[in-house]
Design a protein around this motif. Structure first.
Motif, PDB file in Angstrom:
ATOM      1  N   SER A 142     -52.754  18.592  -4.779  1.00 14.63           N
ATOM      2  CA  SER A 142     -52.769  18.403  -6.192  1.00 14.63           C
ATOM      3  C   SER A 142     -50.552  18.277  -6.765  1.00 14.63           C
ATOM      4  O   SER A 142     -50.142  18.233  -6.014  1.00 14.63           O
ATOM      5  N   LYS A 144     -47.787  16.991  -9.657  1.00 11.47           N
ATOM      6  CA  LYS A 144     -47.565  16.997 -11.122  1.00 11.47           C
ATOM      7  C   LYS A 144     -46.093  17.126 -12.044  1.00 11.47           C
ATOM      8  O   LYS A 144     -45.284  17.399 -10.709  1.00 11.47           O
ATOM      9  N   GLN A 148     -47.179  17.927 -15.451  1.00 10.34           N
ATOM     10  CA  GLN A 148     -48.604  17.265 -16.141  1.00 10.34           C
ATOM     11  C   GLN A 148     -49.132  17.100 -15.528  1.00 10.34           C
ATOM     12  O   GLN A 148     -48.405  16.289 -13.826  1.00 10.34           O
ATOM     13  N   ARG A 149     -50.337  17.095 -14.670  1.00 13.48           N
ATOM     14  CA  ARG A 149     -51.680  16.705 -13.196  1.00 13.48           C
ATOM     15  C   ARG A 149     -50.769  15.149 -13.251  1.00 13.48           C
ATOM     16  O   ARG A 149     -51.212  14.212 -14.674  1.00 13.48           O
TER      17      ARG A 149
END
Length: 224
Positions: A142, A144, A148-149
């Motif tokens: 992931s 960010k 905020q992704r």
């Protein structure tokens, strides 16, 4: 090293299996895309080799599925489809390498070993890479920024991971071609610039300061 081969041509699959086993490596073989998908989802592999024209699930679709679940798992497409649009489709699906049939087994083995080495090099990395407020989690796959992704494709993720590993150091287009795509650099393609622009729009466009910089005549660098 353990390899998954998904190839519906039985004689070719047998030839590759014998060759890989003669090198002292393990190999599982699937003769259609559906079985290949099941094996990829339920086993651990160092490299996956896919034909494109497979029964039930084609190689492009299967490659996309594998990369969604395991972005860093190397996938090599092995196919008779040799046109530039076919290769674009393959790399667009997330493939790390593309070898056209007919091929020399020695070249196939060299490419498999190169992909496995890169995968093993990444496996020793710390879990979270950071540059300013940009974070990449190598376990969760992931990204960010400022909490905020950011959604990335498998290729964008691999490119960002390489840049973050080398944060503060300028990496050339040749470096990126060989380390992210595992290909010899082709001066006639702008694919690297295209993906740099994709990445820049996602990680920099709506944030400050800008982190991804072009060093004219040299390459690219990720820095605060």
């Amino acid at each position: 090293m353990k390899v998954l081969l998904v190839e519906d041509e039985v004689s070719l699959a047998s030839f590759i299996r014998k060759g890989i086993e003669s090198e002292g490596y393990e190999i599982d073989v699937a003769y259609d895309g559906l079985v290949g998908q099941h094996l990829a989802d339920n086993n651990s592999y160092d490299v996956i080799v896919l034909d494109v024209n497979l029964p039930h699930v084609n190689g492009f679709t299967l490659c996309r599925h594998i990369k969604q679940n395991s972005p860093r798992l190397p996938v090599l497409l092995l196919t008779a489809l040799d046109s530039l649009p076919d290769k674009e489709s393959g790399f667009g699906a997330g493939a790390d390498d593309y070898l056209v049939k007919p091929f020399e087994f020695r070249e196939l083995m060299l490419r498999i070993k190169a992909l496995a080495r890169r995968n093993h090099a990444f496996s020793g990395l710390k879990t979270v890479l950071r540059v300013a407020d940009l974070e990449l989690d190598t376990e969760a796959h992931s990204v960010k920024r400022a909490g905020q992704r950011i959604e990335l494709t498998a290729r964008e993720y691999a490119l960002l991971e390489y840049l973050m590993i080398n944060q503060g150091r300028t990496v050339s287009r040749v470096d990126i071609a060989e380390k992210v795509w595992d290909l010899h650099f082709d001066t006639n393609t702008n694919v690297i610039e295209v993906y740099i622009n994709y990445l820049r729009k996602k990680i920099d466009k709506d944030f400050s300061p800008k982190l991804l910089h072009t060093v004219i005549g040299m390459g690219y660098v990720l820095r605060n």
